[in-house]
Design a protein around this motif. Structure first.
Motif, PDB file in Angstrom:
ATOM      1  N   ILE A  98      37.750  33.195  44.046  1.00  7.48           N
ATOM      2  CA  ILE A  98      36.318  33.171  43.720  1.00  7.48           C
ATOM      3  C   ILE A  98      36.159  33.508  42.252  1.00  7.48           C
ATOM      4  O   ILE A  98      36.696  34.511  41.774  1.00  7.48           O
ATOM      5  N   CYS A  99      35.428  32.663  41.532  1.00  5.82           N
ATOM      6  CA  CYS A  99      35.155  32.895  40.115  1.00  5.82           C
ATOM      7  C   CYS A  99      33.737  32.441  39.819  1.00  5.82           C
ATOM      8  O   CYS A  99      33.364  31.309  40.157  1.00  5.82           O
ATOM      9  N   PRO A 137      52.258  31.967  40.257  1.00  4.60           N
ATOM     10  CA  PRO A 137      52.875  33.298  40.286  1.00  4.60           C
ATOM     11  C   PRO A 137      52.735  33.915  41.671  1.00  4.60           C
ATOM     12  O   PRO A 137      51.957  33.459  42.510  1.00  4.60           O
ATOM     13  N   GLU A 138      53.478  34.962  41.911  1.00  5.47           N
ATOM     14  CA  GLU A 138      53.367  35.674  43.186  1.00  5.47           C
ATOM     15  C   GLU A 138      52.020  36.404  43.236  1.00  5.47           C
ATOM     16  O   GLU A 138      51.666  37.143  42.315  1.00  5.47           O
ATOM     17  N   LEU A 139      51.281  36.174  44.292  1.00  5.97           N
ATOM     18  CA  LEU A 139      49.943  36.742  44.420  1.00  5.97           C
ATOM     19  C   LEU A 139      49.846  37.575  45.689  1.00  5.97           C
ATOM     20  O   LEU A 139      50.577  37.342  46.654  1.00  5.97           O
ATOM     21  N   LYS A 140      48.928  38.537  45.671  1.00  9.59           N
ATOM     22  CA  LYS A 140      48.671  39.373  46.843  1.00  9.59           C
ATOM     23  C   LYS A 140      47.225  39.164  47.286  1.00  9.59           C
ATOM     24  O   LYS A 140      46.349  38.873  46.480  1.00  9.59           O
ATOM     25  N   THR A 144      42.937  40.798  41.884  1.00 10.21           N
ATOM     26  CA  THR A 144      42.053  40.305  40.820  1.00 10.21           C
ATOM     27  C   THR A 144      42.904  39.859  39.643  1.00 10.21           C
ATOM     28  O   THR A 144      43.754  40.609  39.171  1.00 10.21           O
ATOM     29  N   VAL A 145      42.684  38.637  39.196  1.00 11.90           N
ATOM     30  CA  VAL A 145      43.479  38.103  38.085  1.00 11.90           C
ATOM     31  C   VAL A 145      42.534  37.700  36.952  1.00 11.90           C
ATOM     32  O   VAL A 145      41.331  37.546  37.142  1.00 11.90           O
TER      33      VAL A 145
END
Length: 251
Positions: A98-99, A137-140, A144-145
């Protein structure tokens, strides 16, 4: 059919040993990773062989082929080998983000073990239209990025492409309509009766065809399952597994 009878399957090892020893086929053999004298029998199904078993090579090497003919021969060999190779293991990932109060979704995949994919590496067979081989990339979950950039693209939806000869026959195969020997004849009958016509390389319905479609739409006779079921039952009658009375009672 996509299957082999047991007697054809039993002759394959000697056939493959003779043909695949030729230098032009060695890359396929290295890719296989299986023993041709211990082939998996998952392609053997007497009930589903129908009028003709799957297309395979014989023990006679074709001589003096044109380039296009050799390409077709190599495709048949490669497709046959794919049927005996291990599964292609793929990891599919879907990322929802979500952005600016807008929802975004990304589909990606990576191949863990190539298996049968190693022969032709046909990405459309494992990716479809949604998934793309992009690196993420590895995400969880809930992470928040930082957004590093964005752009806006305007696109237009185009209508679904009409069928070509090959595309329509492939659809008929998937839907169980007709047999390998009759599908081309069915298509020609539709053309002769002016239900469909060619527009360039595509097949489109005529006004007459659309009228027939609107007339039978929703009826049982228009359901592909009816025709495919009858095909199976008629094959059973031919093989003595179903009587005429049993077929008529279920029709």
């Amino acid at each position: 059919s996509r299957f082999l009878s047991r007697d054809v399957y039993d002759r394959l090892p000697s056939t493959m040993e003779k043909i695949l020893n030729r230098k032009e086929f060695r890359p396929y053999v290295r890719t296989m990773g299986i023993n041709i004298f211990d082939l998996p029998d998952r392609v053997v199904d007497e009930e589903r062989v129908a009028e003709h078993h799957a297309i395979i090579i014989t023990n006679m090497y074709p001589e003096a082929l044109e380039r296009e003919e050799m390409q077709l021969y190599l495709m048949i060999i490669g497709r046959m080998l794919e049927a005996f190779m291990p599964a292609c293991k793929v990891e599919y990932t879907t990322v929802d983000a979500i952005c600016a109060a807008r929802n975004f979704r990304c589909h990606t995949y990576r191949i863990i073990e190539k298996g049968w994919f190693g022969i032709f590496e046909r990405e459309d067979e494992i990716a479809g239209q949604q998934y793309h081989p992009i690196s993420i990339p590895e995400l969880k979950n809930g992470e928040t990025v930082t957004v590093t950039g964005c752009n806006l693209i305007h696109k237009k939806d185009l209508p679904v492409s009409a069928y070509t000869d090959a595309g329509l026959i492939e659809y008929m195969d998937t839907a169980g309509l007709g047999t390998v020997a009759t599908r081309t004849g069915i298509l020609q009958t539709l053309i002769d009766r002016k239900y469909v016509r060619y527009s360039g390389g595509y097949i489109i319905p005529t006004r007459k065809g659309l009228y027939i479609y609107e007339t039978v739409r929703g009826m049982k006779i228009a359901d592909p399952a009816l025709t495919s079921g009858w095909e199976t039952q008629l094959a059973g009658m031919e093989q003595g597994k179903l009587t005429q009375e049993e077929f008529l009672e279920g029709a």
